[in-house]
Design an enzyme around this catalytic site. Structure first.
Site, short mmCIF file in Angstrom:
data_model
loop_
_atom_site.label_atom_id
_atom_site.label_comp_id
_atom_site.label_asym_id
_atom_site.label_seq_id
_atom_site.Cartn_x
_atom_site.Cartn_y
_atom_site.Cartn_z
CG HIS A 52 39.24 152.08 45.03
ND1 HIS A 52 40.01 151.16 44.35
CD2 HIS A 52 38.13 151.43 45.45
CE1 HIS A 52 39.39 149.99 44.35
NE2 HIS A 52 38.24 150.13 45.00
CG HIS A 77 36.17 148.90 40.57
ND1 HIS A 77 34.91 148.44 40.89
CD2 HIS A 77 36.75 149.23 41.75
CE1 HIS A 77 34.73 148.50 42.20
NE2 HIS A 77 35.84 148.98 42.74
CE1 TYR A 93 56.26 163.16 33.21
CE2 TYR A 93 57.21 162.01 31.32
CZ TYR A 93 56.98 163.18 32.03
OH TYR A 93 57.48 164.37 31.55
#
Length: 211
Positions: free
Chosen positions: A94, A96, A121
């Site tokens: 994860h 930002h 891709y």
């Protein structure tokens, strides 16, 4: 080197690579990886991904209880939901990352598939990327939103927050995350320019061949 020691080193090495290239900043972003006994290694809360200490990475049991290391990221429920619903998942990343977050805030993106089909891709590594609503950081409701997808998506984009990707192993998850961010960047660069998209026949062929 043991499986756990190797994975701890790999988490730190790949996290630093992403941090050094500006894919996440400050103390943002988190990574988890599953060991063969089902326990998880998770990056600690409040730690910069550029300066992780392998010995301080959190180890959690299958019930998400802390076994060793520092307190884990507050986004642990988000990671746990991916492992629960995607049995083949070996790692979750994860970030930002800037372009993905920017794309999540635009008013006219498709919430069922936020990335336009610009490159083969992105289809091969990500499939459809679901846009999820805005949540308070660390809100367990993020995990419930992932469970609501019933394991059908390997990647999501949290609105105004950032992307989350699950894959079979840590390297695959990092590569898929980088593909997501680069595709988001392409989408923003070509916005309003009427780019040539992959046609439905090509998309179908890619999905048939690569899953």
């Amino acid at each position: 080197m043991s499986e756990e020691a190797h994975l701890r080193e790999q988490i730190c090495r790949l996290a630093k690579s992403m941090f050094d290239r500006g894919l996440t900043c400050g103390s943002s972003g988190n990574i988890s990886a599953r060991l063969s006994d089902g326990s998880l290694l998770v990056t600690p809360t409040g730690q910069s991904m550029g300066f992780l200490d392998p010995a301080r990475i959190s180890r959690l049991d299958t019930q998400m209880r802390l076994l060793s290391g520092d307190a884990p990221t507050k986004e642990t429920p988000l990671h746990a939901a991916f492992y629960e619903t995607r049995t083949g998942a070996g790692a979750v990343v994860h970030l930002h990352s800037t372009h993905s977050v920017a794309l999540s805030m635009l008013p006219d993106i498709d919430p069922d598939n936020v990335l336009p089909p610009l490159t083969p891709y992105s289809i091969m590594k990500l499939g459809k990327v679901k846009l999820l609503p805005v949540f308070m950081p660390g809100d367990p409701a993020m995990g419930e939103a992932i469970r609501g997808l019933a394991g059908q998506r390997s990647a999501v984009l949290l609105a105004n927050h950032g992307p989350v990707v699950a894959a079979s192993d840590l390297e695959a998850a990092v590569f898929a995350m980088e593909e997501l961010e680069e595709t988001a960047k392409l989408a923003l660069l070509t916005r309003g320019l009427d780019p040539q998209l992959l046609d439905p026949e090509m998309i179908a062929a890619l999905l048939a061949r690569f899953g």
